[in-house]
Design a protein around this motif. Structure first.
Motif, PDB file in Angstrom:
ATOM      1  N   ALA A 184       0.810  -1.218   0.000  1.00 50.48           N
ATOM      2  CA  ALA A 184       0.000   0.000   0.000  1.00 50.48           C
ATOM      3  C   ALA A 184       0.845   1.271   0.000  1.00 50.48           C
ATOM      4  CB  ALA A 184      -0.920  -0.012   1.222  1.00 50.48           C
ATOM      5  N   MET A 185       2.163   1.177   0.051  1.00 50.41           N
ATOM      6  CA  MET A 185       3.030   2.349   0.144  1.00 50.41           C
ATOM      7  C   MET A 185       3.656   2.678  -1.197  1.00 50.41           C
ATOM      8  SD  MET A 185       5.132   1.662   3.573  1.00 50.41           S
ATOM      9  CE  MET A 185       4.495   2.330   5.074  1.00 50.41           C
ATOM     10  N   GLY A 186       4.126   3.906  -1.299  1.00 45.59           N
ATOM     11  CA  GLY A 186       4.852   4.333  -2.485  1.00 45.59           C
ATOM     12  C   GLY A 186       6.300   3.897  -2.422  1.00 45.59           C
ATOM     13  N   GLY A 187       7.031   4.093  -3.506  1.00 42.67           N
ATOM     14  CA  GLY A 187       8.408   3.646  -3.605  1.00 42.67           C
ATOM     15  C   GLY A 187       9.363   4.263  -2.602  1.00 42.67           C
ATOM     16  N   ASP A 188       9.231   5.583  -2.343  1.00 43.35           N
ATOM     17  CA  ASP A 188      10.145   6.241  -1.412  1.00 43.35           C
ATOM     18  C   ASP A 188       9.979   5.717   0.004  1.00 43.35           C
ATOM     19  OD1 ASP A 188      11.214   7.774  -3.431  1.00 43.35           O
ATOM     20  OD2 ASP A 188       9.976   9.526  -3.004  1.00 43.35           O
ATOM     21  N   ALA A 189       8.729   5.546   0.431  1.00 42.10           N
ATOM     22  CA  ALA A 189       8.470   5.025   1.779  1.00 42.10           C
ATOM     23  C   ALA A 189       8.967   3.593   1.894  1.00 42.10           C
ATOM     24  CB  ALA A 189       6.982   5.106   2.101  1.00 42.10           C
ATOM     25  N   GLU A 190       8.767   2.837   0.850  1.00 42.76           N
ATOM     26  CA  GLU A 190       9.205   1.443   0.827  1.00 42.76           C
ATOM     27  C   GLU A 190      10.729   1.363   0.943  1.00 42.76           C
ATOM     28  OE1 GLU A 190       7.703  -2.179  -1.812  1.00 42.76           O
ATOM     29  OE2 GLU A 190       8.869  -0.727  -2.952  1.00 42.76           O
ATOM     30  N   ALA A 191      11.427   2.171   0.167  1.00 41.48           N
ATOM     31  CA  ALA A 191      12.892   2.180   0.205  1.00 41.48           C
ATOM     32  C   ALA A 191      13.396   2.564   1.593  1.00 41.48           C
ATOM     33  CB  ALA A 191      13.444   3.131  -0.852  1.00 41.48           C
ATOM     34  N   GLU A 192      12.738   3.518   2.228  1.00 42.66           N
ATOM     35  CA  GLU A 192      13.154   3.953   3.563  1.00 42.66           C
ATOM     36  C   GLU A 192      12.967   2.847   4.591  1.00 42.66           C
ATOM     37  OE1 GLU A 192      14.975   6.113   6.367  1.00 42.66           O
ATOM     38  OE2 GLU A 192      14.911   6.539   4.239  1.00 42.66           O
ATOM     39  N   ILE A 193      11.886   2.097   4.479  1.00 40.97           N
ATOM     40  CA  ILE A 193      11.657   0.979   5.402  1.00 40.97           C
ATOM     41  C   ILE A 193      12.743  -0.076   5.233  1.00 40.97           C
ATOM     42  CG2 ILE A 193      10.136  -0.984   5.898  1.00 40.97           C
ATOM     43  CD1 ILE A 193       7.784   0.951   5.356  1.00 40.97           C
ATOM     44  N   PHE A 194      13.074  -0.400   3.985  1.00 40.68           N
ATOM     45  CA  PHE A 194      14.135  -1.383   3.745  1.00 40.68           C
ATOM     46  C   PHE A 194      15.475  -0.882   4.269  1.00 40.68           C
ATOM     47  CE2 PHE A 194      11.401  -2.821   0.001  1.00 40.68           C
ATOM     48  CZ  PHE A 194      10.844  -3.861   0.717  1.00 40.68           C
ATOM     49  N   CYS A 195      15.734   0.403   4.111  1.00 35.47           N
ATOM     50  CA  CYS A 195      16.966   0.994   4.627  1.00 35.47           C
ATOM     51  C   CYS A 195      17.020   0.859   6.152  1.00 35.47           C
ATOM     52  CB  CYS A 195      17.072   2.459   4.198  1.00 35.47           C
ATOM     53  SG  CYS A 195      18.636   3.242   4.653  1.00 35.47           S
ATOM     54  N   GLU A 196      15.922   1.154   6.805  1.00 32.57           N
ATOM     55  CA  GLU A 196      15.851   1.016   8.265  1.00 32.57           C
ATOM     56  C   GLU A 196      16.051  -0.437   8.699  1.00 32.57           C
ATOM     57  OE1 GLU A 196      15.849   3.300  10.708  1.00 32.57           O
ATOM     58  OE2 GLU A 196      16.119   4.734   9.083  1.00 32.57           O
ATOM     59  N   MET A 197      15.522  -1.377   7.924  1.00 32.71           N
ATOM     60  CA  MET A 197      15.734  -2.796   8.245  1.00 32.71           C
ATOM     61  C   MET A 197      17.217  -3.139   8.133  1.00 32.71           C
ATOM     62  SD  MET A 197      12.382  -4.527   6.483  1.00 32.71           S
ATOM     63  CE  MET A 197      12.904  -6.206   6.811  1.00 32.71           C
ATOM     64  N   GLY A 198      17.863  -2.614   7.104  1.00 31.02           N
ATOM     65  CA  GLY A 198      19.300  -2.840   6.957  1.00 31.02           C
ATOM     66  C   GLY A 198      20.083  -2.283   8.129  1.00 31.02           C
ATOM     67  N   LEU A 199      19.731  -1.089   8.560  1.00 28.68           N
ATOM     68  CA  LEU A 199      20.402  -0.482   9.711  1.00 28.68           C
ATOM     69  C   LEU A 199      20.134  -1.267  10.988  1.00 28.68           C
ATOM     70  CD1 LEU A 199      19.743   3.278   8.941  1.00 28.68           C
ATOM     71  CD2 LEU A 199      21.950   2.081   8.913  1.00 28.68           C
ATOM     72  N   MET A 200      18.925  -1.791  11.122  1.00 28.89           N
ATOM     73  CA  MET A 200      18.568  -2.590  12.292  1.00 28.89           C
ATOM     74  C   MET A 200      19.489  -3.810  12.406  1.00 28.89           C
ATOM     75  SD  MET A 200      14.928  -4.494  13.036  1.00 28.89           S
ATOM     76  CE  MET A 200      15.213  -5.775  11.809  1.00 28.89           C
ATOM     77  N   TYR A 201      19.675  -4.527  11.282  1.00 32.86           N
ATOM     78  CA  TYR A 201      20.548  -5.703  11.304  1.00 32.86           C
ATOM     79  C   TYR A 201      22.020  -5.324  11.435  1.00 32.86           C
ATOM     80  CZ  TYR A 201      16.821  -8.997  10.317  1.00 32.86           C
ATOM     81  OH  TYR A 201      15.696  -9.777  10.409  1.00 32.86           O
ATOM     82  N   ALA A 202      22.417  -4.220  10.845  1.00 39.20           N
ATOM     83  CA  ALA A 202      23.823  -3.789  10.922  1.00 39.20           C
ATOM     84  C   ALA A 202      24.219  -3.442  12.349  1.00 39.20           C
ATOM     85  CB  ALA A 202      24.052  -2.583  10.011  1.00 39.20           C
ATOM     86  N   ALA A 203      23.294  -2.837  13.087  1.00 45.39           N
ATOM     87  CA  ALA A 203      23.586  -2.411  14.462  1.00 45.39           C
ATOM     88  C   ALA A 203      23.177  -3.435  15.512  1.00 45.39           C
ATOM     89  CB  ALA A 203      22.868  -1.092  14.742  1.00 45.39           C
ATOM     90  N   GLY A 204      22.400  -4.438  15.108  1.00 45.97           N
ATOM     91  CA  GLY A 204      21.906  -5.399  16.087  1.00 45.97           C
ATOM     92  C   GLY A 204      20.848  -4.787  16.981  1.00 45.97           C
ATOM     93  N   ARG A 205      20.054  -3.906  16.407  1.00 43.84           N
ATOM     94  CA  ARG A 205      19.012  -3.209  17.156  1.00 43.84           C
ATOM     95  C   ARG A 205      17.743  -4.075  17.162  1.00 43.84           C
ATOM     96  NH1 ARG A 205      18.515   1.811  14.232  1.00 43.84           N
ATOM     97  NH2 ARG A 205      16.994   0.730  12.969  1.00 43.84           N
TER      98      ARG A 205
END
Length: 88
Positions: free
Chosen positions: A13-34
């Protein structure tokens, strides 16, 4: 598994920019172990997907992360991202 099913429905249901930001946040979550174990392979996967979806920030972070990964881990991350993109 339900967490990812819910995420898939939300992303539909989201647009491309919001989707990309969510994936980026997921990447940061795994990178930091958050809120999860640190996993550079998963971090690279999600940052790669975010970059493909248009996040320049994710592309930069992915590049930085890749320099600290082994060739085998990098290959696994790329394979995982490719597999995810094929299925979604």
């Amino acid at each position: 598994m339900a967490r990812f099913e819910i995420l898939d429905q939300q992303l539909a249901a989201m647009g491309g920019d919001a989707e990309a930001e969510i994936f980026c946040e997921m990447g940061l979550m795994y990178a930091a172990g958050r809120d999860c174990p640190m996993d550079h392979i998963a971090a690279h996967k999600w940052l790669n997907i975010a970059a493909i979806k248009g996040s320049s920030r994710a592309a930069e972070l992915r590049s930085d992360l890749a320099q600290s990964m082994t060739k085998a881990d990098l290959a696994e991350a790329l394979r995982s991202a490719r597999e995810w993109m094929t299925m979604h």
